[in-house]
Scaffold this active site. Structure first.
Site, PDB file in Angstrom:
ATOM      1  N   GLU A 159       0.841  -0.980   0.088  1.00 58.54           N
ATOM      2  CA  GLU A 159       0.259  -0.199   0.191  1.00 58.54           C
ATOM      3  C   GLU A 159       1.008   1.118   0.056  1.00 58.54           C
ATOM      4  O   GLU A 159       1.057   2.030   0.831  1.00 58.54           O
ATOM      5  CB  GLU A 159      -0.700  -0.120   1.278  1.00 58.54           C
ATOM      6  CG  GLU A 159      -1.859  -1.762   1.428  1.00 58.54           C
ATOM      7  CD  GLU A 159      -2.994  -1.712   2.583  1.00 58.54           C
ATOM      8  OE1 GLU A 159      -2.245  -0.274   3.519  1.00 58.54           O
ATOM      9  OE2 GLU A 159      -3.419  -2.460   2.425  1.00 58.54           O
ATOM     10  N   GLU A 264      -6.549 -10.456  -1.107  1.00 62.91           N
ATOM     11  CA  GLU A 264      -6.822  -9.764   0.274  1.00 62.91           C
ATOM     12  C   GLU A 264      -8.356 -10.485  -0.092  1.00 62.91           C
ATOM     13  O   GLU A 264      -9.258 -10.202  -0.010  1.00 62.91           O
ATOM     14  CB  GLU A 264      -6.442  -9.288   0.988  1.00 62.91           C
ATOM     15  CG  GLU A 264      -5.199  -9.270   1.210  1.00 62.91           C
ATOM     16  CD  GLU A 264      -4.639  -7.773   1.640  1.00 62.91           C
ATOM     17  OE1 GLU A 264      -5.684  -7.547   2.745  1.00 62.91           O
ATOM     18  OE2 GLU A 264      -3.164  -7.888   1.837  1.00 62.91           O
TER      19      GLU A 264
HETATM   20  C1  XIL Z   1      -5.886  -6.477   8.370  1.00 62.19           C
HETATM   21  C2  XIL Z   1      -6.242  -7.957   9.300  1.00 62.19           C
HETATM   22  O1  XIL Z   1      -6.992  -8.850   8.663  1.00 62.19           O
HETATM   23  C3  XIL Z   1      -7.254  -7.938  10.530  1.00 62.19           C
HETATM   24  O2  XIL Z   1      -6.980  -8.619  11.515  1.00 62.19           O
HETATM   25  C4  XIL Z   1      -5.905  -6.797  11.323  1.00 62.19           C
HETATM   26  O3  XIL Z   1      -6.848  -5.771  12.265  1.00 62.19           O
HETATM   27  C5  XIL Z   1      -5.998  -5.581  10.170  1.00 62.19           C
HETATM   28  O4  XIL Z   1      -5.603  -5.876   8.769  1.00 62.19           O
HETATM   29  N1  XIL Z   1      -4.468  -4.575   3.853  1.00 62.19           N
HETATM   30  C6  XIL Z   1      -3.756  -5.320   4.144  1.00 62.19           C
HETATM   31  C7  XIL Z   1      -4.315  -6.577   5.301  1.00 62.19           C
HETATM   32  O5  XIL Z   1      -2.597  -5.852   3.880  1.00 62.19           O
HETATM   33  O6  XIL Z   1      -3.045  -6.649   6.066  1.00 62.19           O
HETATM   34  C8  XIL Z   1      -5.203  -6.040   6.147  1.00 62.19           C
HETATM   35  O7  XIL Z   1      -5.422  -7.081   7.434  1.00 62.19           O
HETATM   36  C9  XIL Z   1      -6.342  -5.392   5.329  1.00 62.19           C
HETATM   37  C10 XIL Z   1      -6.202  -4.487   4.706  1.00 62.19           C
END
Ligand code: XIL
Length: 372
Positions: A159, A264
């Site tokens: 990101e 994701e």
């Molecule tokens: C999220 C997790 O799922 C949560 O448990 C945590 O509280 C916050 O992060 N982008 C990403 C992930 O790259 O690492 C994030 O994961 C969601 C958004």
């Protein structure tokens, strides 16, 4: 043969094939989709320690790859300078290896969930460029080095762009400058020359962001850095992203000579607060009943939309399978999905392919059919 024996014989003849069919287990996603690309899930610590044994079972049965949902992030694995907490990360890698799951590392350089100490000195003042480069070097070298040869690839940077394609003003960017991209990829490569290296981001179908990431791939390659794939996070909704834009990003990335990963994947079924967009984990809004409409389950119509939308994404994955290295669902089951608490806490969401009772949802059969 008397009548009784005859009827027993006939009945058993009829039973054999029926029992045979019942015993034959249905192919799962890893059996079928696994022939095209890795199909994975993000796992939490309860799963890898078997405290959530049902989740562990479902992962082993349906997926062939895992990534740690949180425990390899900076703040967890490197809580203080020179202090590492390896317990959960070690167990994640062990769980993967013991169950034949390809392990992916997430993530090395990210402004969120970063170690708090990383950017400041003992007095709380921002550290110099040299100090941050040195800290980044040690972090990457230790973490990647520890799992050398055991992790297939790392999200090196997560990101780092705004949606308009400009550099995100993270502490890494502000203190080091854009050179931090190249440095991070070089440090990671030196620590495990065989590991694949990835850039990962959300809202990757936005044209400006797509352009920026394609430019990054070109720049890294021009500087002699290894980059194998780009992750399109794919925290999707029913009406975003636009599927043509999504496909255009796959095409553009493939053209740059990198693989594409959907790192994701989930599908937010709930209404979003105003000005919501992307997957910015710092976005929060207060709980309101009207924003939590499916406490007791999706309506028929919502269920239909869920199925159609997931199928639309997997149709795209099939179409571009040769460019795709991995599809990872962000979580195992709806009960533990981060979507229940983000961007609004305490809701009941339905974004994944496994439900709250650890049952594979009906749409999965149709997804599998697409690939058979
Ligand atoms: C999220 C997790 O799922 C949560 O448990 C945590 O509280 C916050 O992060 N982008 C990403 C992930 O790259 O690492 C994030 O994961 C969601 C958004």
């Amino acid at each position: 043969m008397n009548k009784r024996i005859l009827s027993i014989a006939l009945a058993s003849l009829m039973l054999v094939p029926v029992a045979g069919v019942a015993q034959k287990s249905q192919p799962t996603m890893k059996d079928v989709l696994g022939k095209y690309f890795l199909i994975g899930a993000a796992v939490n610590v309860n799963t890898v320690w078997n405290r959530d044994a049902k989740a562990a079972e479902v992962v082993k049965k349906n997926f062939n790859s895992i990534v740690a949902e949180n425990c390899m992030k900076g703040e967890e694995i490197h809580p203080e300078e020179n202090v590492y907490d390896w317990k959960d990360a070690d167990q994640t890698v062990k769980f993967g290896e013991e169950n034949g799951l390809t392990v992916i590392g997430h993530c090395l350089v990210w402004h969120s969930q970063a170690p708090k100490w990383m950017f400041v000195d003992k007095e709380g003042k921002t550290v110099s460029r040299e100090v941050l480069i040195d800290r980044m070097y040690h972090h990457i070298t230790e973490v990647v080095g520890r799992y050398k040869g055991r992790i297939k690839g790392w999200d090196v940077i997560n990101e780092a762009f705004n949606d308009d394609g400009t550099y995100r003003e993270t502490p890494y960017y502000k203190i080091i400058g854009p050179e931090y991209f190249e440095l991070a990829f070089k440090f990671a490569h030196a620590a495990d020359p065989d590991a694949e290296l990835y850039y990962n981001d959300y809202s990757m179908s936005k044209p400006e962001k797509r352009e920026a990431v394609c430019r990054l791939v070109r720049n890294l390659k021009a500087k002699g850095c290894r980059i194998d794939a780009v992750g399109m996070q794919s925290h999707n909704g029913l009406d975003y992203p636009d599927l043509t834009d999504y496909e255009n990003s796959i095409k553009a990335l493939a053209k740059e000579g990198v693989k594409v990963q959907f790192t994701e994947l989930d599908l937010n079924m709930l209404p979003n607060p105003q000005n919501f967009g992307g997957a910015e984990i710092s976005q929060h809004a207060n709980y309101m009943k009207k924003m939590d409409p499916y406490k007791k389950g999706l309506t028929k119509n919502a269920q239909k939309q869920f199925n159609e939308r997931y199928l639309a994404f997997f149709k795209i994955y099939k179409k571009y399978a040769k460019d795709i290295e991995r599809v990872t669902i962000w979580g195992v089951d709806d009960g533990t999905s981060w979507l229940n608490d983000w961007p609004i806490p305490g809701r009941t969401n339905y974004g994944l392919l496994i439900d709250r009772n650890y049952q594979v949802k009906p749409v999965v059969k149709d997804i599998i059919k697409l690939f058979e």
